[in-house]
Design an enzyme around this catalytic site. Structure first.
Site, PDB file in Angstrom:
ATOM      1  N   CYS A 190     -35.026   9.793   1.525  1.00 17.78           N
ATOM      2  CA  CYS A 190     -34.426   8.355   2.225  1.00 17.78           C
ATOM      3  C   CYS A 190     -36.203   7.430   2.274  1.00 17.78           C
ATOM      4  O   CYS A 190     -37.107   7.902   2.562  1.00 17.78           O
ATOM      5  CB  CYS A 190     -34.221   8.319   3.637  1.00 17.78           C
ATOM      6  SG  CYS A 190     -33.809   7.085   4.559  1.00 17.78           S
ATOM      7  N   LEU A 191     -36.097   6.127   2.022  1.00 19.12           N
ATOM      8  CA  LEU A 191     -36.714   5.183   2.254  1.00 19.12           C
ATOM      9  C   LEU A 191     -37.636   5.169   3.558  1.00 19.12           C
ATOM     10  O   LEU A 191     -38.625   4.697   3.757  1.00 19.12           O
ATOM     11  CB  LEU A 191     -36.860   3.785   1.530  1.00 19.12           C
ATOM     12  CG  LEU A 191     -36.400   3.935  -0.043  1.00 19.12           C
ATOM     13  CD1 LEU A 191     -36.256   2.473  -0.587  1.00 19.12           C
ATOM     14  CD2 LEU A 191     -37.485   4.513  -0.748  1.00 19.12           C
ATOM     15  N   HIS A 244     -24.818   8.159   1.046  1.00 17.74           N
ATOM     16  CA  HIS A 244     -25.992   8.176   2.229  1.00 17.74           C
ATOM     17  C   HIS A 244     -26.210   6.584   2.625  1.00 17.74           C
ATOM     18  O   HIS A 244     -26.633   6.773   3.690  1.00 17.74           O
ATOM     19  CB  HIS A 244     -27.129   8.420   0.877  1.00 17.74           C
ATOM     20  CG  HIS A 244     -28.568   8.116   1.596  1.00 17.74           C
ATOM     21  ND1 HIS A 244     -29.360   9.266   1.835  1.00 17.74           N
ATOM     22  CD2 HIS A 244     -29.199   7.087   2.172  1.00 17.74           C
ATOM     23  CE1 HIS A 244     -30.550   8.930   2.227  1.00 17.74           C
ATOM     24  NE2 HIS A 244     -30.533   7.702   2.633  1.00 17.74           N
ATOM     25  N   GLU A 245     -25.971   5.465   1.872  1.00  9.66           N
ATOM     26  CA  GLU A 245     -26.251   4.146   2.335  1.00  9.66           C
ATOM     27  C   GLU A 245     -25.301   3.753   3.371  1.00  9.66           C
ATOM     28  O   GLU A 245     -25.537   3.262   4.223  1.00  9.66           O
ATOM     29  CB  GLU A 245     -26.070   3.223   1.230  1.00  9.66           C
ATOM     30  CG  GLU A 245     -27.049   3.411   0.020  1.00  9.66           C
ATOM     31  CD  GLU A 245     -28.657   3.623   0.468  1.00  9.66           C
ATOM     32  OE1 GLU A 245     -29.034   3.013   1.662  1.00  9.66           O
ATOM     33  OE2 GLU A 245     -29.412   4.511   0.030  1.00  9.66           O
ATOM     34  N   GLY A 302     -31.338   3.193  -3.598  1.00  7.86           N
ATOM     35  CA  GLY A 302     -30.399   2.445  -2.520  1.00  7.86           C
ATOM     36  C   GLY A 302     -31.470   2.175  -1.475  1.00  7.86           C
ATOM     37  O   GLY A 302     -32.147   2.644  -1.130  1.00  7.86           O
ATOM     38  N   GLN A 332     -32.356  -0.572   7.249  1.00 10.70           N
ATOM     39  CA  GLN A 332     -33.791  -0.127   6.771  1.00 10.70           C
ATOM     40  C   GLN A 332     -34.678  -1.278   6.695  1.00 10.70           C
ATOM     41  O   GLN A 332     -35.861  -1.017   6.170  1.00 10.70           O
ATOM     42  CB  GLN A 332     -33.643   0.489   5.448  1.00 10.70           C
ATOM     43  CG  GLN A 332     -32.755   1.716   5.585  1.00 10.70           C
ATOM     44  CD  GLN A 332     -32.741   2.580   4.155  1.00 10.70           C
ATOM     45  OE1 GLN A 332     -32.014   2.305   3.297  1.00 10.70           O
ATOM     46  NE2 GLN A 332     -33.810   3.572   4.109  1.00 10.70           N
ATOM     47  N   HIS A 367     -26.130   5.105   6.796  1.00  9.98           N
ATOM     48  CA  HIS A 367     -27.165   4.119   7.389  1.00  9.98           C
ATOM     49  C   HIS A 367     -26.382   3.024   8.327  1.00  9.98           C
ATOM     50  O   HIS A 367     -26.947   2.614   9.190  1.00  9.98           O
ATOM     51  CB  HIS A 367     -28.094   3.484   6.124  1.00  9.98           C
ATOM     52  CG  HIS A 367     -29.120   4.114   5.908  1.00  9.98           C
ATOM     53  ND1 HIS A 367     -30.096   4.460   6.766  1.00  9.98           N
ATOM     54  CD2 HIS A 367     -29.588   4.693   4.623  1.00  9.98           C
ATOM     55  CE1 HIS A 367     -31.068   5.369   6.032  1.00  9.98           C
ATOM     56  NE2 HIS A 367     -30.642   5.512   4.793  1.00  9.98           N
TER      57      HIS A 367
HETATM   58 ZN    ZN Z   1     -31.796   6.518   3.471  1.00  7.14          ZN
END
Ligand code: ZN
Length: 173
Positions: free
Chosen positions: A89-90, A132-133, A46, A51, A136
């Site tokens: 998380c990226l 999670h997304e 995701g 991000q 963000h």
């Molecule tokens: Zn993340």
């Protein structure tokens, strides 16, 4: 298509609430493609607008056995159950916690990258990705969901990793 730069915690706009799209034009489909390519380049499941430096309410996701999807102006209209599980998380690479609590079922309404309404429910791992997304878009990252001790541990690990990443990155002009 192009791979976008991924913003690292706590850089802007990761901790800000993202703005909704007023309209979904052709440029949004291009953005969705770029975000999907970026997600794949980082082996992620995701990736949300903030991000990639865009404080807008959009995220892309890919379930392990599914096609990539894009959700614009998403709303979680129902959620139930609770289970702790692992997340990374990226925007905080190499740092994980297996104690992130999430609902086990969510029902979601959104627009896709063409502006068409979508409405579906998701369970377990896919429900976890969506939560999670979605977080963000609210400026919330997974450590914010942890108990205070686990959160401190994760943030300390991230400080170390971020310093290593900064040292490893040569300026490319
Ligand atoms: Zn993340």
């Amino acid at each position: 298509m192009s791979v976008l730069n991924v913003v690292l915690y706590p850089d802007d706009p990761l901790t800000r609430k993202a703005e909704p799209f007023a309209t979904v034009g052709p440029e949004v489909a291009q953005l969705a493609q770029d975000m999907i390519e970026t997600m794949h380049a980082h082996d992620g499941v995701g990736l949300a607008g903030p991000q990639v430096g865009l404080a807008k309410r959009i995220f892309v996701m890919q379930a392990p056995d599914g096609e990539p999807m894009c959700l614009i102006n998403p709303e979680i209209v129902a959620m139930e159950g609770r289970q702790e599980g692992e997340e990374g998380c990226l925007s905080m690479p190499r740092v994980y916690s297996d104690r992130v609590p999430r609902a086990t079922r969510v029902e979601v309404k959104a627009l896709d990258e063409t502006g068409a309404p979508i409405h579906f429910e998701a369970h377990d791992f896919v429900a976890r990705i969506i939560q999670h997304e979605y977080d963000h878009l609210e400026g919330v990252l997974f450590p914010d969901r942890l108990d205070i001790i686990s959160r401190q541990t994760v943030l300390q690990e991230w400080e170390t990793v971020r310093a290593e990443l900064a040292n490893a990155t040569e300026p490319t002009g």
